[in-house]
Scaffold this motif. Structure first.
Motif, PDB file in Angstrom:
ATOM      1  N   ILE B   5       0.861  -1.200   0.000  1.00 21.65           N
ATOM      2  CA  ILE B   5       0.000   0.000   0.000  1.00 21.65           C
ATOM      3  C   ILE B   5       0.888   1.237   0.000  1.00 21.65           C
ATOM      4  CG2 ILE B   5      -1.852   1.247   1.176  1.00 21.65           C
ATOM      5  CD1 ILE B   5      -2.667  -1.424   2.466  1.00 21.65           C
ATOM      6  N   LEU B   6       0.753   2.032  -1.055  1.00 26.08           N
ATOM      7  CA  LEU B   6       1.574   3.239  -1.226  1.00 26.08           C
ATOM      8  C   LEU B   6       0.758   4.494  -0.906  1.00 26.08           C
ATOM      9  CD1 LEU B   6       2.991   2.411  -4.785  1.00 26.08           C
ATOM     10  CD2 LEU B   6       4.068   1.900  -2.580  1.00 26.08           C
ATOM     11  N   LEU B   7       1.468   5.559  -0.559  1.00 26.00           N
ATOM     12  CA  LEU B   7       0.818   6.874  -0.494  1.00 26.00           C
ATOM     13  C   LEU B   7       0.785   7.427  -1.918  1.00 26.00           C
ATOM     14  CD1 LEU B   7      -0.363   9.113   1.305  1.00 26.00           C
ATOM     15  CD2 LEU B   7       1.931  10.111   1.422  1.00 26.00           C
ATOM     16  N   ASP B   8      -0.425   7.606  -2.429  1.00 20.44           N
ATOM     17  CA  ASP B   8      -0.567   8.029  -3.824  1.00 20.44           C
ATOM     18  C   ASP B   8      -0.649   9.554  -3.932  1.00 20.44           C
ATOM     19  OD1 ASP B   8      -0.868   7.521  -6.572  1.00 20.44           O
ATOM     20  OD2 ASP B   8      -3.040   7.825  -6.406  1.00 20.44           O
ATOM     21  N   LYS B   9      -1.419  10.149  -3.030  1.00 19.05           N
ATOM     22  CA  LYS B   9      -1.576  11.623  -3.028  1.00 19.05           C
ATOM     23  C   LYS B   9      -1.441  12.117  -1.596  1.00 19.05           C
ATOM     24  CE  LYS B   9      -5.764  11.569  -5.479  1.00 19.05           C
ATOM     25  NZ  LYS B   9      -5.723  10.268  -6.109  1.00 19.05           N
ATOM     26  N   ARG B  10      -0.988  13.319  -1.402  1.00 14.57           N
ATOM     27  CA  ARG B  10      -1.001  13.901  -0.059  1.00 14.57           C
ATOM     28  C   ARG B  10      -2.422  14.362   0.244  1.00 14.57           C
ATOM     29  NH1 ARG B  10       3.693  13.488   1.977  1.00 14.57           N
ATOM     30  NH2 ARG B  10       5.555  13.600   0.680  1.00 14.57           N
TER      31      ARG B  10
END
Lengths: 333, 333
Positions: B5-10
């Protein structure tokens, strides 16, 4: 005849001369065990504003139609108390009266030792103790740290900054006139000083004046000035909160930036205090302050107003920043 | 295959599922000196919200397109490191991945000792240490004092309250549902609990619940709830500021009551902290917490969500107060 200054009305917002009432009466006579005092010098201080409200605080409110009380230096002019002789000079919390009787409790005798009598209301009195104890006990300054002070040209602030310099801190003061800013730099040797009234971006100005961030913020003022300092604090910053003069009159918004996030992010400590919390430290503090004054390392800055009748106006002037250093009313003439 | 699971947007304001991205990849292979870990339990915590912003804080921000990281319990499934054997259970700050390789540094081995594995993310992990250290080191509770806790039904809050009771305090919790209020009283034996969402006058409710005033306010929440507590504090009150969940998403006004006056008036102390400030106290704290758990005096409250894919939603649910106690995602199935 004797003159007395009573609290006539509880001020709403800014204090005005109409909130006070002058009364004349007979000069009282001391009973057995009492002394008669003549007021010489009167200290007016921002915290008195709080006592004019009818609200629970760390000191009980002043009562309507009763004399205001503050730090005063007085002379014993009659004595029925063996502990005092005529001519003794004392300091203590006394009433705004030209003459008053006292049982002598709570008064400190001032030994003539070359210091001016007003010093015992300022740098060697409550003011100096407030600065010393608040800075050392809460601020815990270490050499090389950066200390920012709001109300820096005021009674307490100007002493805090000088002590900060003596302890090896970088000291940055915030004040409200160019003249005060100049005084902080030239007389008290602050490393930098900022006029918050003419600086368009206070946050940026503090950042520029504190290239390594703010380790200690000694706060006398509160509100927007504090907001601008708080964004510049370092991890583990300490914030002794000595006063909030900007809020006392209720003329500044009592709402502002919420600070709990910044306290968490920076693991910062904020501690309100009044000087009497540190009574056990007073003897050592007075010893150190006296030594520094004697060595010329600590300068007392005072604004002296003349005449008993001017006490209320001198008090009001505090909130317009008309004082540099300690505001004192000279009642000797 | 491996899931990540990645951080896609802030996130702007409230976090949404769209701020995350799921990725599939090969299961990585441990090199010499490394181990392969399979994620068992994932802790989701409010403070992670701060790391999703690109701003300087006490921990560096997450990078876009990189996995989120939090407290995780994992199992060693392959080992090329003599310090770990297959089947070892470890806890530490790990990535939101089903499988990951690690050199083993910073991981704690969990010895099987009768405690549930999730306890090492909660009451015997960061949560318990935060509660214990914040309350004892800053709050300095004394028997007979009154302790108020915001976010009282949350992971840290519910432990703080139980420790407060063990130390002889009157404990009052503030939470956001009747069910939580009931839990605080019946399961955790709080003396009183208040639903801030349904109480018309929170100041008054706190005053009523704290007839002797508030000596310690353990703050997880900030904003209006804190305003209502602050008007009820006693002289020399201590306020450990653990978090400000109401402010993290920026959806509550970041402006509010200025508090410097009340800090001065009450000589109150407010101290922000993160648990790692007290690392030197951890061994003693863990010993005490373990003993209390073993004696049944300290109960771990947990909300368990099922499945690796639900990690982002579980995190989002924290800000709607959907958890009681520690929020954990069970990835064992």
């Amino acid at each position: 005849m004797n003159k007395i200054i009573l609290l006539d009305k509880r001020p709403v917002g800014k204090v005005s001369l109409n909130d006070f009432k002058f009364l004349q009466s007979e000069i009282p006579q001391p009973k057995e065990g009492e002394i008669l005092l003549k007021t010489l010098y009167v200290s007016v201080d921002p915290y008195l504003r709080g006592r004019m409200n009818d609200s629970k605080s760390y000191v009980p409110p002043f009562q309507l139609n009763e004399p205001i009380q503050s730090g005063i230096v007085a002379k014993v002019v009659k004595t029925n108390n063996a502990a005092f002789k005529e001519g003794d000079i004392v300091s203590g919390s006394l009433k705004w009266q030209e003459y008053q009787v006292s049982a002598g409790t709570g008064l400190n005798k001032i030994e003539s030792d070359g210091n001016s009598l007003t010093a015992y209301l300022g740098i060697l009195g409550m003011t100096g103790l407030t600065a010393y104890c608040g800075l050392l006990e809460i601020g815990k300054p270490k050499a090389g740290e950066t200390l920012v002070i709001s109300g820096a040209a005021g009674a307490v602030g100007s002493v805090v900054g000088q002590i900060g310099k003596l302890l090896g801190c970088r000291v940055v003061g915030i004040a409200g006139t160019d003249e005060k800013v100049e005084m902080l730099k030239s007389e008290f040797h602050f490393d930098a000083a900022i006029n918050y009234k003419t600086t368009p971006d206070l946050k940026k100005a503090i950042q520029d004046a504190c290239p390594d961030g703010v380790d200690i913020y000694f706060d006398n003022v509160g509100a927007e000035i504090s907001d601008a300092v708080l964004v510049n604090i370092n991890k583990f910053a300490r914030i002794p909160v000595c006063g909030a003069i900007s809020l006392y009159n209720g003329d500044t918004s009592s709402n502002g930036l919420r600070i709990s996030s910044v306290l968490v992010t920076k693991s910062a400590l904020m501690q309100g205090f009044i000087v009497s919390n540190y009574a056990d430290k007073f003897p050592a503090a007075i010893k150190q302050l006296t030594a520094w004054v004697k060595e010329g390392k600590l300068i007392s800055s005072e604004t002296i107003e003349e005449g008993f009748d001017h006490i209320p106006q001198a008090f009001i002037d505090l909130f317009d920043g008309k004082n540099k250093g300690k505001m004192i009313v000279d009642c000797t003439n």
